[in-house]
Design an enzyme around this catalytic site. Structure first.
Site, PDB file in Angstrom:
ATOM      1  CG  ASP A  60      -1.915  -1.036   1.190  1.00  0.00           C
ATOM      2  OD1 ASP A  60      -2.889  -0.936   0.089  1.00  0.00           O
ATOM      3  OD2 ASP A  60      -2.220  -1.957   1.824  1.00  0.00           O
ATOM      4  CD  GLU A  65      -5.206  11.970   0.914  1.00  0.00           C
ATOM      5  OE1 GLU A  65      -5.279  12.908   0.643  1.00  0.00           O
ATOM      6  OE2 GLU A  65      -5.627  10.975   0.788  1.00  0.00           O
ATOM      7  CG  ASP A  66      -4.039   6.402   3.608  1.00  0.00           C
ATOM      8  OD1 ASP A  66      -4.786   7.359   3.898  1.00  0.00           O
ATOM      9  OD2 ASP A  66      -4.009   5.545   3.063  1.00  0.00           O
ATOM     10  NE  ARG A  85      -1.364   1.799   4.019  1.00  0.00           N
ATOM     11  CZ  ARG A  85      -1.676   2.822   3.360  1.00  0.00           C
ATOM     12  NH1 ARG A  85      -3.124   3.228   3.447  1.00  0.00           N
ATOM     13  NH2 ARG A  85      -1.111   3.716   2.764  1.00  0.00           N
ATOM     14  NE  ARG A 131      -7.538   0.178   7.606  1.00  0.00           N
ATOM     15  CZ  ARG A 131      -6.898   0.155   6.245  1.00  0.00           C
ATOM     16  NH1 ARG A 131      -6.144   1.013   5.913  1.00  0.00           N
ATOM     17  NH2 ARG A 131      -7.359  -0.819   5.529  1.00  0.00           N
ATOM     18  CG  HIS A 161      -9.112   6.298   4.499  1.00  0.00           C
ATOM     19  ND1 HIS A 161      -8.374   5.769   3.484  1.00  0.00           N
ATOM     20  CD2 HIS A 161      -8.559   6.035   5.659  1.00  0.00           C
ATOM     21  CE1 HIS A 161      -7.505   4.824   4.246  1.00  0.00           C
ATOM     22  NE2 HIS A 161      -7.435   5.214   5.479  1.00  0.00           N
ATOM     23  CB  CYS A 246      -5.280   8.083  -1.142  1.00  0.00           C
ATOM     24  SG  CYS A 246      -5.973   6.862  -2.422  1.00  0.00           S
TER      25      CYS A 246
END
Length: 253
Positions: A60, A65-66, A85, A131, A161, A246
Protein backbone atom coordinates in the site's frame (compact mmCIF):
# COMPACT_ATOMS: atom_id res chain seq x y z
CA UNK A 1 5.77 26.38 -6.96
CA UNK A 2 3.47 23.75 -5.43
CA UNK A 3 5.06 20.38 -4.73
CA UNK A 4 3.66 16.89 -5.10
CA UNK A 5 5.03 14.10 -2.89
CA UNK A 6 4.52 10.69 -4.50
CA UNK A 7 5.83 7.12 -4.41
CA UNK A 8 5.66 4.68 -7.31
CA UNK A 9 3.51 1.59 -6.74
CA UNK A 10 4.97 -1.61 -5.38
CA UNK A 11 5.02 -4.72 -7.60
CA UNK A 12 3.03 -6.26 -4.70
CA UNK A 13 0.24 -3.70 -5.07
CA UNK A 14 -2.40 -6.41 -5.58
CA UNK A 15 -1.80 -7.61 -2.01
CA UNK A 16 -2.85 -4.29 -0.47
CA UNK A 17 -5.34 -4.04 2.39
CA UNK A 18 -9.07 -4.20 1.63
CA UNK A 19 -11.93 -3.35 3.97
CA UNK A 20 -15.14 -2.65 2.04
CA UNK A 21 -14.43 -4.17 -1.41
CA UNK A 22 -13.99 -7.73 -2.60
CA UNK A 23 -10.55 -8.58 -3.94
CA UNK A 24 -10.27 -8.64 -7.72
CA UNK A 25 -7.20 -9.00 -9.98
CA UNK A 26 -4.94 -5.93 -10.17
CA UNK A 27 -2.57 -5.38 -13.08
CA UNK A 28 0.69 -4.05 -11.59
CA UNK A 29 2.09 -2.96 -14.96
CA UNK A 30 -1.09 -1.04 -15.80
CA UNK A 31 -1.06 0.51 -12.33
CA UNK A 32 2.48 1.80 -12.90
CA UNK A 33 1.44 3.28 -16.25
CA UNK A 34 -1.58 4.94 -14.63
CA UNK A 35 0.63 6.29 -11.86
CA UNK A 36 2.92 7.92 -14.42
CA UNK A 37 -0.13 9.46 -16.10
CA UNK A 38 -1.32 10.80 -12.75
CA UNK A 39 2.07 12.36 -11.96
CA UNK A 40 2.34 13.84 -15.46
CA UNK A 41 -1.03 15.57 -15.02
CA UNK A 42 0.47 17.57 -12.15
CA UNK A 43 3.85 18.10 -13.77
CA UNK A 44 2.24 19.55 -16.90
CA UNK A 45 0.48 22.14 -14.73
CA UNK A 46 3.59 23.41 -13.03
CA UNK A 47 3.85 21.18 -9.97
CA UNK A 48 7.28 20.12 -8.75
CA UNK A 49 7.37 16.34 -8.34
CA UNK A 50 9.07 14.96 -5.22
CA UNK A 51 9.36 11.19 -5.50
CA UNK A 52 10.23 9.47 -2.24
CA UNK A 53 12.13 6.19 -2.04
CA UNK A 54 10.34 3.11 -3.39
CA UNK A 55 8.98 0.65 -0.82
CA UNK A 56 8.51 -2.48 -2.86
CA UNK A 57 7.87 -4.56 0.26
CA UNK A 58 4.90 -2.34 1.20
CA UNK A 59 1.88 -3.17 -1.03
CA UNK A 60 0.00 0.00 0.00
CA UNK A 61 3.04 2.29 -0.06
CA UNK A 62 1.81 4.14 -3.16
CA UNK A 63 -1.00 5.64 -1.05
CA UNK A 64 1.32 8.23 0.50
CA UNK A 65 -1.49 10.53 1.61
CA UNK A 66 -2.22 8.18 4.50
CA UNK A 67 1.26 8.60 6.00
CA UNK A 68 1.48 12.40 6.28
CA UNK A 69 -0.82 15.42 6.20
CA UNK A 70 0.51 18.92 5.61
CA UNK A 71 -1.01 21.95 7.36
CA UNK A 72 0.81 24.99 6.03
CA UNK A 73 4.31 24.78 7.51
CA UNK A 74 3.57 21.68 9.64
CA UNK A 75 3.64 18.08 8.43
CA UNK A 76 1.85 15.62 10.71
CA UNK A 77 3.31 12.14 10.38
CA UNK A 78 0.54 9.63 10.90
CA UNK A 79 0.38 6.30 12.72
CA UNK A 80 -1.43 3.90 10.40
CA UNK A 81 -4.59 2.22 11.59
CA UNK A 82 -3.62 -0.98 9.77
CA UNK A 83 -0.52 -2.50 11.46
CA UNK A 84 0.60 -3.89 8.09
CA UNK A 85 1.09 -0.31 6.84
CA UNK A 86 3.27 1.04 9.65
CA UNK A 87 6.42 0.09 7.76
CA UNK A 88 5.66 2.83 5.22
CA UNK A 89 6.28 5.71 7.60
CA UNK A 90 10.04 6.03 7.95
CA UNK A 91 10.74 6.42 4.23
CA UNK A 92 7.96 9.02 4.06
CA UNK A 93 9.47 10.77 7.07
CA UNK A 94 12.83 10.97 5.30
CA UNK A 95 11.22 12.53 2.25
CA UNK A 96 9.34 15.10 4.32
CA UNK A 97 12.37 16.03 6.42
CA UNK A 98 14.37 16.59 3.24
CA UNK A 99 11.81 19.23 2.23
CA UNK A 100 12.53 21.25 5.36
CA UNK A 101 8.97 21.24 6.73
CA UNK A 102 8.48 21.10 10.52
CA UNK A 103 7.12 17.71 11.59
CA UNK A 104 5.06 16.25 14.43
CA UNK A 105 4.02 12.65 15.07
CA UNK A 106 0.82 10.87 16.00
CA UNK A 107 1.96 8.35 18.63
CA UNK A 108 0.63 5.17 20.23
CA UNK A 109 -2.16 4.52 21.16
CA UNK A 110 -3.38 7.02 18.58
CA UNK A 111 -4.00 6.03 14.99
CA UNK A 112 -4.58 8.42 12.12
CA UNK A 113 -4.69 7.82 8.36
CA UNK A 114 -4.28 10.89 6.18
CA UNK A 115 -7.16 9.72 4.01
CA UNK A 116 -9.43 10.56 6.95
CA UNK A 117 -8.42 14.24 6.93
CA UNK A 118 -10.26 16.80 4.79
CA UNK A 119 -9.22 20.46 4.95
CA UNK A 120 -11.78 23.11 3.98
CA UNK A 121 -10.40 26.56 4.66
CA UNK A 122 -9.30 26.47 8.32
CA UNK A 123 -11.74 23.67 9.17
CA UNK A 124 -10.29 20.16 9.39
CA UNK A 125 -12.84 17.37 9.13
CA UNK A 126 -11.44 14.12 10.52
CA UNK A 127 -13.12 10.80 9.93
CA UNK A 128 -13.59 8.50 12.92
CA UNK A 129 -13.12 5.35 10.86
CA UNK A 130 -11.78 1.82 11.17
CA UNK A 131 -8.31 3.33 10.63
CA UNK A 132 -8.46 6.55 12.72
CA UNK A 133 -9.30 6.41 16.42
CA UNK A 134 -10.42 8.91 19.05
CA UNK A 135 -6.91 9.27 20.51
CA UNK A 136 -5.44 10.00 17.09
CA UNK A 137 -8.04 12.71 16.51
CA UNK A 138 -7.35 14.19 19.97
CA UNK A 139 -3.62 14.35 19.24
CA UNK A 140 -4.27 16.04 15.91
CA UNK A 141 -6.57 18.58 17.57
CA UNK A 142 -3.90 19.37 20.16
CA UNK A 143 -1.38 20.02 17.39
CA UNK A 144 -3.63 22.12 15.17
CA UNK A 145 -5.94 24.22 17.32
CA UNK A 146 -3.09 26.37 18.73
CA UNK A 147 -2.21 27.10 15.07
CA UNK A 148 -5.68 28.39 14.29
CA UNK A 149 -7.31 25.29 12.78
CA UNK A 150 -10.71 23.97 13.88
CA UNK A 151 -10.90 20.16 14.05
CA UNK A 152 -14.30 18.52 13.58
CA UNK A 153 -14.75 14.77 14.07
CA UNK A 154 -17.21 13.06 11.70
CA UNK A 155 -18.31 9.40 11.56
CA UNK A 156 -17.10 7.15 8.74
CA UNK A 157 -18.67 3.68 8.56
CA UNK A 158 -19.60 3.18 4.90
CA UNK A 159 -16.19 3.62 3.26
CA UNK A 160 -12.54 3.09 4.18
CA UNK A 161 -11.59 6.73 4.76
CA UNK A 162 -13.42 10.05 4.99
CA UNK A 163 -12.03 11.07 1.59
CA UNK A 164 -13.29 7.82 0.08
CA UNK A 165 -16.70 9.42 0.56
CA UNK A 166 -16.21 13.19 0.36
CA UNK A 167 -13.72 15.78 -0.87
CA UNK A 168 -13.98 19.53 -1.48
CA UNK A 169 -14.11 21.84 -4.49
CA UNK A 170 -12.03 25.04 -4.65
CA UNK A 171 -14.91 27.13 -3.26
CA UNK A 172 -15.18 24.89 -0.18
CA UNK A 173 -18.24 22.92 -1.27
CA UNK A 174 -17.93 19.37 0.06
CA UNK A 175 -18.93 16.85 -2.59
CA UNK A 176 -19.76 13.18 -2.18
CA UNK A 177 -21.83 10.24 -3.36
CA UNK A 178 -24.61 10.35 -0.77
CA UNK A 179 -25.11 6.58 -0.26
CA UNK A 180 -21.50 6.47 0.98
CA UNK A 181 -21.69 9.51 3.30
CA UNK A 182 -22.75 8.89 6.91
CA UNK A 183 -24.19 12.37 7.53
CA UNK A 184 -23.99 15.03 4.79
CA UNK A 185 -25.49 17.54 7.21
CA UNK A 186 -22.24 17.68 9.19
CA UNK A 187 -20.56 19.69 6.43
CA UNK A 188 -21.10 23.43 6.11
CA UNK A 189 -21.96 23.17 2.38
CA UNK A 190 -22.59 19.76 0.78
CA UNK A 191 -23.45 18.80 -2.79
CA UNK A 192 -24.17 15.25 -3.91
CA UNK A 193 -22.56 13.77 -7.02
CA UNK A 194 -24.09 11.08 -9.25
CA UNK A 195 -21.23 8.54 -9.30
CA UNK A 196 -19.21 6.70 -6.65
CA UNK A 197 -15.88 7.51 -8.29
CA UNK A 198 -16.93 11.14 -8.61
CA UNK A 199 -16.46 11.68 -4.88
CA UNK A 200 -12.74 12.36 -5.11
CA UNK A 201 -11.29 15.58 -6.50
CA UNK A 202 -7.86 17.13 -6.10
CA UNK A 203 -7.71 20.92 -6.37
CA UNK A 204 -4.95 21.83 -8.82
CA UNK A 205 -5.65 25.56 -8.59
CA UNK A 206 -8.61 27.80 -7.86
CA UNK A 207 -10.26 26.95 -11.17
CA UNK A 208 -9.08 23.41 -11.85
CA UNK A 209 -9.74 19.99 -10.31
CA UNK A 210 -8.38 16.55 -11.08
CA UNK A 211 -10.58 13.48 -10.81
CA UNK A 212 -11.10 9.90 -11.98
CA UNK A 213 -12.02 9.33 -15.61
CA UNK A 214 -14.62 6.83 -14.32
CA UNK A 215 -17.11 9.56 -13.40
CA UNK A 216 -18.05 11.41 -16.60
CA UNK A 217 -21.42 12.66 -15.32
CA UNK A 218 -19.78 14.17 -12.25
CA UNK A 219 -17.09 15.76 -14.41
CA UNK A 220 -19.83 17.33 -16.53
CA UNK A 221 -21.47 18.78 -13.41
CA UNK A 222 -18.18 20.31 -12.26
CA UNK A 223 -17.62 21.82 -15.71
CA UNK A 224 -21.13 23.30 -15.52
CA UNK A 225 -20.02 24.96 -12.27
CA UNK A 226 -17.29 26.65 -14.32
CA UNK A 227 -14.39 24.44 -13.30
CA UNK A 228 -11.71 23.10 -15.59
CA UNK A 229 -11.72 19.32 -15.04
CA UNK A 230 -8.69 17.12 -15.66
CA UNK A 231 -9.40 13.37 -15.66
CA UNK A 232 -6.99 10.47 -15.18
CA UNK A 233 -7.48 6.72 -15.25
CA UNK A 234 -6.82 5.21 -11.80
CA UNK A 235 -8.85 2.03 -12.19
CA UNK A 236 -6.22 -0.30 -10.69
CA UNK A 237 -6.00 1.82 -7.54
CA UNK A 238 -9.78 2.10 -7.26
CA UNK A 239 -9.88 -1.71 -7.03
CA UNK A 240 -7.95 -1.31 -3.76
CA UNK A 241 -10.15 1.45 -2.29
CA UNK A 242 -7.76 4.09 -3.59
CA UNK A 243 -8.58 7.30 -5.47
CA UNK A 244 -6.93 10.42 -6.88
CA UNK A 245 -6.42 12.02 -3.46
CA UNK A 246 -4.53 9.20 -1.77
CA UNK A 247 -1.79 8.87 -4.41
CA UNK A 248 -0.05 12.08 -3.35
CA UNK A 249 0.58 14.68 -0.69
CA UNK A 250 0.18 18.25 -1.94
CA UNK A 251 2.43 20.95 -0.50
CA UNK A 252 1.49 24.50 -1.40
CA UNK A 253 3.69 27.47 -0.56
Amino acid sequence: MPRLIVRRPSPQLADGELTHLDRVPVDADLALSQWHGYVDAFRSRGWEIVEIAPADDQPDGVFVEDAVVVFGDLAVLCRAGAPSRRGELESVRAGVLASGIETADIVEPGTLDGGDVLKVGRIVYVGASSRTNTEGIAQLRALLEPRGWEVREVPVTKVLHLKSGVTALPDGTVVGFEPLVDDPGLFSVFAGVPEEHGTAVVVLDEGTVLMSSDAPATAAEHRFRGLDVVTVDVSEFEKLEGCVTCLSVRVRD
